[in-house]
Design a protein around this motif. Structure first.
Motif, PDB file in Angstrom:
ATOM      1  N   VAL A   1      54.799  16.751  -0.504  1.00 48.20           N
ATOM      2  CA  VAL A   1      55.504  18.032  -0.513  1.00 48.20           C
ATOM      3  C   VAL A   1      56.497  18.131   0.649  1.00 48.20           C
ATOM      4  O   VAL A   1      56.252  17.604   1.722  1.00 48.20           O
ATOM      5  CB  VAL A   1      54.486  19.194  -0.465  1.00 48.20           C
ATOM      6  N   ALA A   2      57.604  18.806   0.375  1.00 42.65           N
ATOM      7  CA  ALA A   2      58.575  19.147   1.421  1.00 42.65           C
ATOM      8  C   ALA A   2      58.341  20.613   1.792  1.00 42.65           C
ATOM      9  O   ALA A   2      58.193  21.461   0.905  1.00 42.65           O
ATOM     10  CB  ALA A   2      59.997  18.960   0.911  1.00 42.65           C
ATOM     11  N   ILE A   3      58.287  20.906   3.074  1.00 40.04           N
ATOM     12  CA  ILE A   3      58.074  22.279   3.524  1.00 40.04           C
ATOM     13  C   ILE A   3      59.380  22.783   4.118  1.00 40.04           C
ATOM     14  O   ILE A   3      59.924  22.189   5.045  1.00 40.04           O
ATOM     15  CB  ILE A   3      56.913  22.347   4.522  1.00 40.04           C
ATOM     16  N   LEU A   4      59.864  23.874   3.538  1.00 39.16           N
ATOM     17  CA  LEU A   4      61.187  24.398   3.887  1.00 39.16           C
ATOM     18  C   LEU A   4      61.088  25.845   4.348  1.00 39.16           C
ATOM     19  O   LEU A   4      60.379  26.654   3.736  1.00 39.16           O
ATOM     20  CB  LEU A   4      62.099  24.333   2.659  1.00 39.16           C
ATOM     21  N   VAL A   5      61.821  26.174   5.400  1.00 44.05           N
ATOM     22  CA  VAL A   5      61.938  27.558   5.849  1.00 44.05           C
ATOM     23  C   VAL A   5      63.240  28.100   5.284  1.00 44.05           C
ATOM     24  O   VAL A   5      64.299  27.502   5.463  1.00 44.05           O
ATOM     25  CB  VAL A   5      61.940  27.656   7.393  1.00 44.05           C
ATOM     26  N   GLU A   6      63.139  29.212   4.585  1.00 40.62           N
ATOM     27  CA  GLU A   6      64.313  29.894   4.028  1.00 40.62           C
ATOM     28  C   GLU A   6      64.295  31.331   4.519  1.00 40.62           C
ATOM     29  O   GLU A   6      63.237  31.891   4.796  1.00 40.62           O
ATOM     30  CB  GLU A   6      64.287  29.866   2.497  1.00 40.62           C
ATOM     31  N   GLU A   7      65.470  31.928   4.609  1.00 43.58           N
ATOM     32  CA  GLU A   7      65.553  33.317   5.063  1.00 43.58           C
ATOM     33  C   GLU A   7      64.949  34.265   4.038  1.00 43.58           C
ATOM     34  O   GLU A   7      64.176  35.149   4.394  1.00 43.58           O
ATOM     35  CB  GLU A   7      66.998  33.708   5.364  1.00 43.58           C
ATOM     36  N   GLU A   8      65.301  34.113   2.776  1.00 39.23           N
ATOM     37  CA  GLU A   8      64.841  35.000   1.708  1.00 39.23           C
ATOM     38  C   GLU A   8      64.638  34.178   0.437  1.00 39.23           C
ATOM     39  O   GLU A   8      65.311  33.171   0.235  1.00 39.23           O
ATOM     40  CB  GLU A   8      65.884  36.083   1.408  1.00 39.23           C
ATOM     41  N   PRO A   9      63.737  34.628  -0.421  1.00 39.91           N
ATOM     42  CA  PRO A   9      63.623  33.963  -1.726  1.00 39.91           C
ATOM     43  C   PRO A   9      64.823  34.312  -2.596  1.00 39.91           C
ATOM     44  O   PRO A   9      65.439  35.371  -2.424  1.00 39.91           O
ATOM     45  CB  PRO A   9      62.339  34.551  -2.316  1.00 39.91           C
ATOM     46  N   THR A  10      65.146  33.425  -3.513  1.00 40.88           N
ATOM     47  CA  THR A  10      66.189  33.735  -4.478  1.00 40.88           C
ATOM     48  C   THR A  10      65.634  34.751  -5.470  1.00 40.88           C
ATOM     49  O   THR A  10      64.411  34.896  -5.602  1.00 40.88           O
ATOM     50  CB  THR A  10      66.630  32.471  -5.243  1.00 40.88           C
ATOM     51  N   PRO A  11      66.502  35.442  -6.212  1.00 42.17           N
ATOM     52  CA  PRO A  11      65.997  36.368  -7.243  1.00 42.17           C
ATOM     53  C   PRO A  11      65.102  35.670  -8.264  1.00 42.17           C
ATOM     54  O   PRO A  11      64.112  36.245  -8.722  1.00 42.17           O
ATOM     55  CB  PRO A  11      67.272  36.912  -7.888  1.00 42.17           C
ATOM     56  N   GLU A  12      65.424  34.420  -8.604  1.00 41.01           N
ATOM     57  CA  GLU A  12      64.604  33.683  -9.563  1.00 41.01           C
ATOM     58  C   GLU A  12      63.216  33.391  -8.988  1.00 41.01           C
ATOM     59  O   GLU A  12      62.220  33.385  -9.716  1.00 41.01           O
ATOM     60  CB  GLU A  12      65.276  32.364  -9.961  1.00 41.01           C
ATOM     61  N   GLN A  13      63.153  33.119  -7.695  1.00 39.88           N
ATOM     62  CA  GLN A  13      61.869  32.843  -7.067  1.00 39.88           C
ATOM     63  C   GLN A  13      61.024  34.108  -6.945  1.00 39.88           C
ATOM     64  O   GLN A  13      59.832  34.097  -7.229  1.00 39.88           O
ATOM     65  CB  GLN A  13      62.066  32.233  -5.671  1.00 39.88           C
ATOM     66  N   SER A  14      61.638  35.193  -6.537  1.00 39.40           N
ATOM     67  CA  SER A  14      60.867  36.398  -6.230  1.00 39.40           C
ATOM     68  C   SER A  14      60.505  37.220  -7.458  1.00 39.40           C
ATOM     69  O   SER A  14      59.470  37.893  -7.461  1.00 39.40           O
ATOM     70  CB  SER A  14      61.631  37.274  -5.252  1.00 39.40           C
ATOM     71  N   ARG A  15      61.352  37.186  -8.481  1.00 38.13           N
ATOM     72  CA  ARG A  15      61.120  37.995  -9.691  1.00 38.13           C
ATOM     73  C   ARG A  15      60.751  39.436  -9.332  1.00 38.13           C
ATOM     74  O   ARG A  15      59.854  40.040  -9.909  1.00 38.13           O
ATOM     75  CB  ARG A  15      60.046  37.380 -10.560  1.00 38.13           C
ATOM     76  N   GLY A  16      61.432  39.967  -8.318  1.00 36.17           N
ATOM     77  CA  GLY A  16      61.238  41.356  -7.921  1.00 36.17           C
ATOM     78  C   GLY A  16      60.114  41.598  -6.931  1.00 36.17           C
ATOM     79  O   GLY A  16      59.912  42.723  -6.495  1.00 36.17           O
ATOM     80  N   ALA A  17      59.365  40.587  -6.563  1.00 35.33           N
ATOM     81  CA  ALA A  17      58.260  40.740  -5.617  1.00 35.33           C
ATOM     82  C   ALA A  17      58.704  40.337  -4.213  1.00 35.33           C
ATOM     83  O   ALA A  17      59.644  39.563  -4.055  1.00 35.33           O
ATOM     84  CB  ALA A  17      57.084  39.885  -6.049  1.00 35.33           C
ATOM     85  N   GLU A  18      58.031  40.846  -3.210  1.00 35.28           N
ATOM     86  CA  GLU A  18      58.298  40.453  -1.821  1.00 35.28           C
ATOM     87  C   GLU A  18      57.417  39.245  -1.499  1.00 35.28           C
ATOM     88  O   GLU A  18      56.240  39.390  -1.197  1.00 35.28           O
ATOM     89  CB  GLU A  18      58.003  41.610  -0.872  1.00 35.28           C
ATOM     90  N   LEU A  19      57.969  38.053  -1.640  1.00 36.00           N
ATOM     91  CA  LEU A  19      57.213  36.815  -1.413  1.00 36.00           C
ATOM     92  C   LEU A  19      57.264  36.419   0.052  1.00 36.00           C
ATOM     93  O   LEU A  19      58.327  36.445   0.674  1.00 36.00           O
ATOM     94  CB  LEU A  19      57.807  35.668  -2.222  1.00 36.00           C
ATOM     95  N   LEU A  20      56.125  35.994   0.577  1.00 37.09           N
ATOM     96  CA  LEU A  20      56.069  35.445   1.928  1.00 37.09           C
ATOM     97  C   LEU A  20      56.239  33.932   1.882  1.00 37.09           C
ATOM     98  O   LEU A  20      56.760  33.329   2.820  1.00 37.09           O
ATOM     99  CB  LEU A  20      54.747  35.807   2.595  1.00 37.09           C
ATOM    100  N   GLY A  21      55.791  33.321   0.794  1.00 36.98           N
ATOM    101  CA  GLY A  21      55.903  31.882   0.607  1.00 36.98           C
ATOM    102  C   GLY A  21      55.818  31.563  -0.867  1.00 36.98           C
ATOM    103  O   GLY A  21      55.476  32.425  -1.681  1.00 36.98           O
ATOM    104  N   LEU A  22      56.135  30.320  -1.204  1.00 44.16           N
ATOM    105  CA  LEU A  22      56.116  29.907  -2.601  1.00 44.16           C
ATOM    106  C   LEU A  22      55.904  28.406  -2.688  1.00 44.16           C
ATOM    107  O   LEU A  22      56.540  27.636  -1.965  1.00 44.16           O
ATOM    108  CB  LEU A  22      57.440  30.276  -3.284  1.00 44.16           C
ATOM    109  N   TYR A  23      54.999  28.007  -3.589  1.00 42.41           N
ATOM    110  CA  TYR A  23      54.799  26.593  -3.907  1.00 42.41           C
ATOM    111  C   TYR A  23      55.467  26.320  -5.241  1.00 42.41           C
ATOM    112  O   TYR A  23      55.220  27.027  -6.223  1.00 42.41           O
ATOM    113  CB  TYR A  23      53.306  26.265  -3.990  1.00 42.41           C
TER     114      TYR A  23
END
Length: 120
Positions: free
Chosen positions: A32-54
């Motif tokens: 796995v690659a572990i990446l720090v991003e400022e914000e999730p994309t709309p596709e990643q978050s689907r309207g939720a406030e995500l702290l992380g995502l696999y």
């Protein structure tokens, strides 16, 4: 909102990874690659406030017959974590919990079980 520099944030992610047993650290380094991003994309978050995502295929569902594929990715989202934190100490703890939570998904552990383990 608690703010720390990106370098301090990435150091907290590294500290969480450094807390892992060596055999686990070796297994994830190849998987796995572990990446720090400022914000999730709309596709990643689907309207939720995500702290992380696999994103990927959990290790317990992989097969030697899968063929080549892109590495799995764990995203740790700086903005939501900083907004969620009540103090610097809380932020650092939540970063570690988020990293361990998403790594749990890499190993095929469900959200429910991760919450039972305190990584939720």
């Amino acid at each position: 909102m608690i703010q720390i520099s990106r370098a301090e944030f990435e150091e907290a992610v590294d500290d969480a990874l450094d807390s892992l047993p060596d055999e686990v650290a070796r297994a994830i380094a190849e998987a796995v690659a572990i990446l720090v991003e400022e914000e999730p994309t709309p596709e990643q978050s689907r309207g939720a406030e995500l702290l992380g995502l696999y994103e990927g295929v959990p290790l317990d569902r992989r097969s030697v017959f899968d063929g080549f594929r892109q590495p799995d990715r764990i995203f740790v989202f700086r903005g939501p974590l900083q907004r969620h934190a009540r103090s610097r100490e809380h932020l650092v703890r939540e970063i570690a919990v988020t990293v361990l939570h998403e790594l749990g998904h890499l190993f095929g552990i469900s959200d429910e079980r991760l919450h039972e383990l305190g990584w939720g």
